[in-house]
Design a protein around this motif. Structure first.
Motif, mmCIF file in Angstrom:
data_model
loop_
_atom_site.group_PDB
_atom_site.id
_atom_site.type_symbol
_atom_site.label_atom_id
_atom_site.label_comp_id
_atom_site.label_asym_id
_atom_site.label_seq_id
_atom_site.Cartn_x
_atom_site.Cartn_y
_atom_site.Cartn_z
ATOM 1 N N SER A 263 0.854 -1.180 0.000
ATOM 2 C CA SER A 263 0.000 0.000 0.000
ATOM 3 C C SER A 263 0.890 1.231 0.000
ATOM 4 N N THR A 264 0.372 2.335 -0.545
ATOM 5 C CA THR A 264 1.123 3.588 -0.568
ATOM 6 C C THR A 264 0.260 4.696 0.025
ATOM 7 N N ILE A 265 0.892 5.604 0.742
ATOM 8 C CA ILE A 265 0.193 6.729 1.349
ATOM 9 C C ILE A 265 1.005 7.992 1.106
ATOM 10 N N GLY A 266 0.357 9.009 0.509
ATOM 11 C CA GLY A 266 0.977 10.305 0.294
ATOM 12 C C GLY A 266 0.047 11.409 0.754
ATOM 13 N N ARG A 267 0.354 12.639 0.395
ATOM 14 C CA ARG A 267 -0.459 13.776 0.824
ATOM 15 C C ARG A 267 -1.758 13.883 0.047
ATOM 16 N N ARG A 268 -1.738 13.511 -1.229
ATOM 17 C CA ARG A 268 -2.930 13.617 -2.053
ATOM 18 C C ARG A 268 -3.724 12.315 -2.023
ATOM 19 N N PRO A 269 -5.045 12.402 -2.179
ATOM 20 C CA PRO A 269 -5.840 11.166 -2.244
ATOM 21 C C PRO A 269 -5.363 10.223 -3.338
ATOM 22 N N SER A 270 -4.873 10.788 -4.450
ATOM 23 C CA SER A 270 -4.404 9.941 -5.548
ATOM 24 C C SER A 270 -3.143 9.172 -5.194
ATOM 25 N N ASP A 271 -2.458 9.594 -4.139
ATOM 26 C CA ASP A 271 -1.245 8.904 -3.711
ATOM 27 C C ASP A 271 -1.525 7.844 -2.654
ATOM 28 N N ILE A 272 -2.794 7.623 -2.343
ATOM 29 C CA ILE A 272 -3.187 6.597 -1.381
ATOM 30 C C ILE A 272 -3.780 5.432 -2.165
ATOM 31 N N ALA A 273 -3.145 4.298 -2.087
ATOM 32 C CA ALA A 273 -3.584 3.158 -2.889
ATOM 33 C C ALA A 273 -3.214 1.858 -2.201
ATOM 34 N N ARG A 274 -3.984 0.833 -2.496
ATOM 35 C CA ARG A 274 -3.698 -0.511 -1.995
ATOM 36 C C ARG A 274 -3.672 -1.442 -3.202
ATOM 37 N N TYR A 275 -2.598 -2.197 -3.335
ATOM 38 C CA TYR A 275 -2.421 -3.072 -4.488
ATOM 39 C C TYR A 275 -2.521 -4.529 -4.049
ATOM 40 N N ASN A 276 -3.381 -5.276 -4.735
ATOM 41 C CA ASN A 276 -3.625 -6.671 -4.390
ATOM 42 C C ASN A 276 -3.168 -7.604 -5.495
ATOM 43 N N ALA A 277 -2.805 -8.806 -5.107
ATOM 44 C CA ALA A 277 -2.464 -9.841 -6.084
ATOM 45 C C ALA A 277 -3.752 -10.449 -6.638
ATOM 46 N N ARG A 278 -3.658 -10.990 -7.833
ATOM 47 C CA ARG A 278 -4.788 -11.708 -8.413
ATOM 48 C C ARG A 278 -4.789 -13.140 -7.902
ATOM 49 N N ASN A 279 -5.920 -13.813 -8.064
ATOM 50 C CA ASN A 279 -5.991 -15.223 -7.688
ATOM 51 C C ASN A 279 -5.150 -16.053 -8.648
ATOM 52 N N GLY A 280 -4.554 -17.078 -8.105
ATOM 53 C CA GLY A 280 -3.706 -17.939 -8.919
ATOM 54 C C GLY A 280 -2.255 -17.569 -8.757
ATOM 55 N N GLU A 281 -1.400 -18.547 -8.538
ATOM 56 C CA GLU A 281 0.033 -18.303 -8.382
ATOM 57 C C GLU A 281 0.797 -19.451 -9.011
ATOM 58 N N VAL A 282 2.036 -19.199 -9.370
ATOM 59 C CA VAL A 282 2.868 -20.258 -9.940
ATOM 60 C C VAL A 282 3.489 -21.067 -8.805
ATOM 61 N N TYR A 347 4.039 0.620 2.296
ATOM 62 C CA TYR A 347 3.896 -0.209 3.486
ATOM 63 C C TYR A 347 3.673 -1.662 3.058
ATOM 64 N N THR A 348 4.286 -2.569 3.788
ATOM 65 C CA THR A 348 4.128 -3.989 3.500
ATOM 66 C C THR A 348 2.719 -4.429 3.908
ATOM 67 N N PRO A 349 2.291 -5.635 3.537
ATOM 68 C CA PRO A 349 0.918 -6.057 3.843
ATOM 69 C C PRO A 349 0.536 -5.977 5.318
ATOM 70 N N SER A 350 1.500 -6.108 6.224
ATOM 71 C CA SER A 350 1.187 -6.018 7.656
ATOM 72 C C SER A 350 1.090 -4.576 8.129
ATOM 73 N N GLY A 351 1.331 -3.610 7.225
ATOM 74 C CA GLY A 351 1.236 -2.207 7.569
ATOM 75 C C GLY A 351 2.523 -1.585 8.069
ATOM 76 N N ARG A 352 3.642 -2.289 7.947
ATOM 77 C CA ARG A 352 4.904 -1.745 8.453
ATOM 78 C C ARG A 352 5.629 -0.950 7.380
ATOM 79 N N SER A 353 6.297 0.094 7.826
ATOM 80 C CA SER A 353 7.189 0.854 6.955
ATOM 81 C C SER A 353 8.604 0.339 7.165
ATOM 82 N N ILE A 354 9.333 0.136 6.070
ATOM 83 C CA ILE A 354 10.724 -0.313 6.193
ATOM 84 C C ILE A 354 11.676 0.844 5.908
#
Length: 441
Positions: A263-282, A347-354
């Motif tokens: 997930s990404t968080i910035g000052r603008r609403p457009s900079d706040i996003a959560r990215y998910n994987a699709r179903n199915g993996e190799v 932020y990683t999936p658990s919400g931590r910043s590295i």
């Protein structure tokens, strides 16, 4: 605009000062007051430029001076924000497309010198023996001090076949010159091999526009060679300096089935996003190890963090670089170049910043034996030590150097101890199907 997870660094360390006031507090400035102060500072800049134009000892290129001022302003914000001239903007687009002429190194700036983040595999830089952490102090005998990172990179690039001499400063050694011949850098950002007859090994050196496509081809070819499902997967992200955000997400997607990647968080609403994987993996449910080190940065840290937090892989190696920010390249119009601006944290999936801390491996295993004296050098090579680096907003700090949990035996004579240990761990049944150590607390 394009989201980037790699950038150049320039500037000086920024400190903080807190002053407590109990009986009196200054009133907050109104927006109008802030604008007035900004206009006053712009008038000051114009006056300084006019004075220099009139009184400086020689004529100078005013456009270059203004460009340097812009770079100084952006560089004072954080290590990865900078101005891109039209030529630099074009060069950056060429590089992210996966082909350009040069030496094949990811670099940043430190104390006025170019610092090698990582030499790319099978390039003039790697074949000449340049190492992560090397400082380049001169190019063709001309000192680098005084150049910004974009100018230094421009000097290192050139027509394929031409030679360049860089002066290298490596800790514990006298400065020495290295002669390299420029090549067309068309890095196959993904390499693969079947190890020990049944381990699918994938090496990703950078995240450019071709990375996911090349990974898909490598997965298909490895599957054919193994004739089925491998006993385990090793994903090697060591010395991967980063690249494109969307490529980090799509690479992670290959090894996850649904759920969050980053997930990404910035000052603008457009900079706040959560990215998910699709179903199915190799290679679903096959044990997986990800290799990282302190040269693993940005996009590679997103992948490692996602697979670690989602319990899909065991992370093996040493703590990563610690770059937890995203840069957006913003074009400024025809013939005006662009700015590369830090617009969000990730932020990683658990919400931590590295940011400034890095990804800590599940299994800390070093590539070669280290002494107490070498630990300080390892600590200094991280995002936290770059000039003007963003702090970790959660207050976390990078773990201080300590003797690693595991070092190669003194009689080890192999080529890659971390990879050898990853294969041993998989073959030894020390990982569950999800990739985690079943004996871990």
């Amino acid at each position: 605009m394009r989201a980037m997870l790699t950038g150049a660094a320039i500037g000086a360390v920024m400190g903080g000062l807190a002053v407590g006031v109990s009986a009196f507090a200054w009133p907050e400035a109104s927006p109008a007051d802030a604008r007035t102060e900004t206009y006053r500072q712009l008038d000051l800049f114009a006056e300084v430029l006019a004075r220099a134009r009139a009184d400086y000892v020689t004529d100078f290129d005013e456009a270059e001076a203004i460009e340097a001022a812009i770079n100084g302003m952006l560089g004072s914000l954080d290590p990865h924000s900078s101005y891109l001239s039209p030529e630099d903007f074009e060069a950056m687009q060429v590089q992210t497309s996966g082909e350009y002429g040069g030496l094949g190194i990811e670099v940043t700036m430190e104390e006025g010198f170019v610092k090698v983040v990582t030499p790319m595999d099978d390039t003039p830089a790697s074949r000449a023996g340049l190492e992560s952490g090397d400082l380049l102090t001169a190019i063709n005998g001309n000192p680098i001090v005084g150049l910004n990172i974009d100018d230094a990179v421009k000097d290192m690039r050139g027509p394929p076949g031409t030679e360049i001499i860089v002066t290298v400063l490596r800790e514990g050694q006298e400065a020495f010159d290295v002669t390299l011949k420029r090549e067309v850098i068309r890095p196959d950002s993904v390499d693969w091999e079947v190890k020990a007859d049944d381990i699918a090994y994938f090496r990703i050196s950078t995240f450019n526009e071709r990375t996911t496509e090349l990974l898909e081809k490598a997965i298909a070819e490895a599957s054919r060679q193994i004739d089925g499902r491998p006993a385990g997967i090793v994903l090697d992200l060591r010395n991967n300096g980063g690249g494109l955000l969307e490529q980090a997400i799509s690479v992670s997607d290959k090894f996850l089935s649904g759920g969050e990647v980053v997930s990404t968080i910035g000052r603008r609403p457009s900079d706040i996003a959560r990215y998910n994987a699709r179903n199915g993996e190799v290679f679903k449910s096959i044990p997986m190890v990800v290799l990282i080190n302190n040269g693993s940065a940005s996009a590679s840290e997103i992948v490692a963090g996602a697979l670690q937090d989602r319990s899909r892989a065991t992370i093996l190696g040493t703590t990563s670089f610690g770059k937890g920010s995203v840069q957006t390249v913003i074009p400024l119009g025809a013939d005006r170049g662009a700015i590369r601006l830090t617009t969000s944290r990730y932020y990683t999936p658990s919400g931590r910043s590295i940011q400034a801390t890095g990804i800590e491996p599940d299994l800390e295993i070093v590539q070669s034996r280290v002494t107490e004296d070498q630990l300080e050098k390892i600590r200094r090579y991280s995002e936290a030590d770059l000039p003007h680096a963003l702090t970790n907003e959660e207050g976390a700090e990078r773990r201080m150097p300590h003797m690693p949990d595991e070092q190669p035996p003194e009689d080890y004579d192999g080529d890659d101890y971390q990879l050898d240990r990853a294969i041993e761990i998989i073959h030894g049944g020390q990982l569950t199907a999800a990739g985690q150590n079943p004996n871990a607390g």
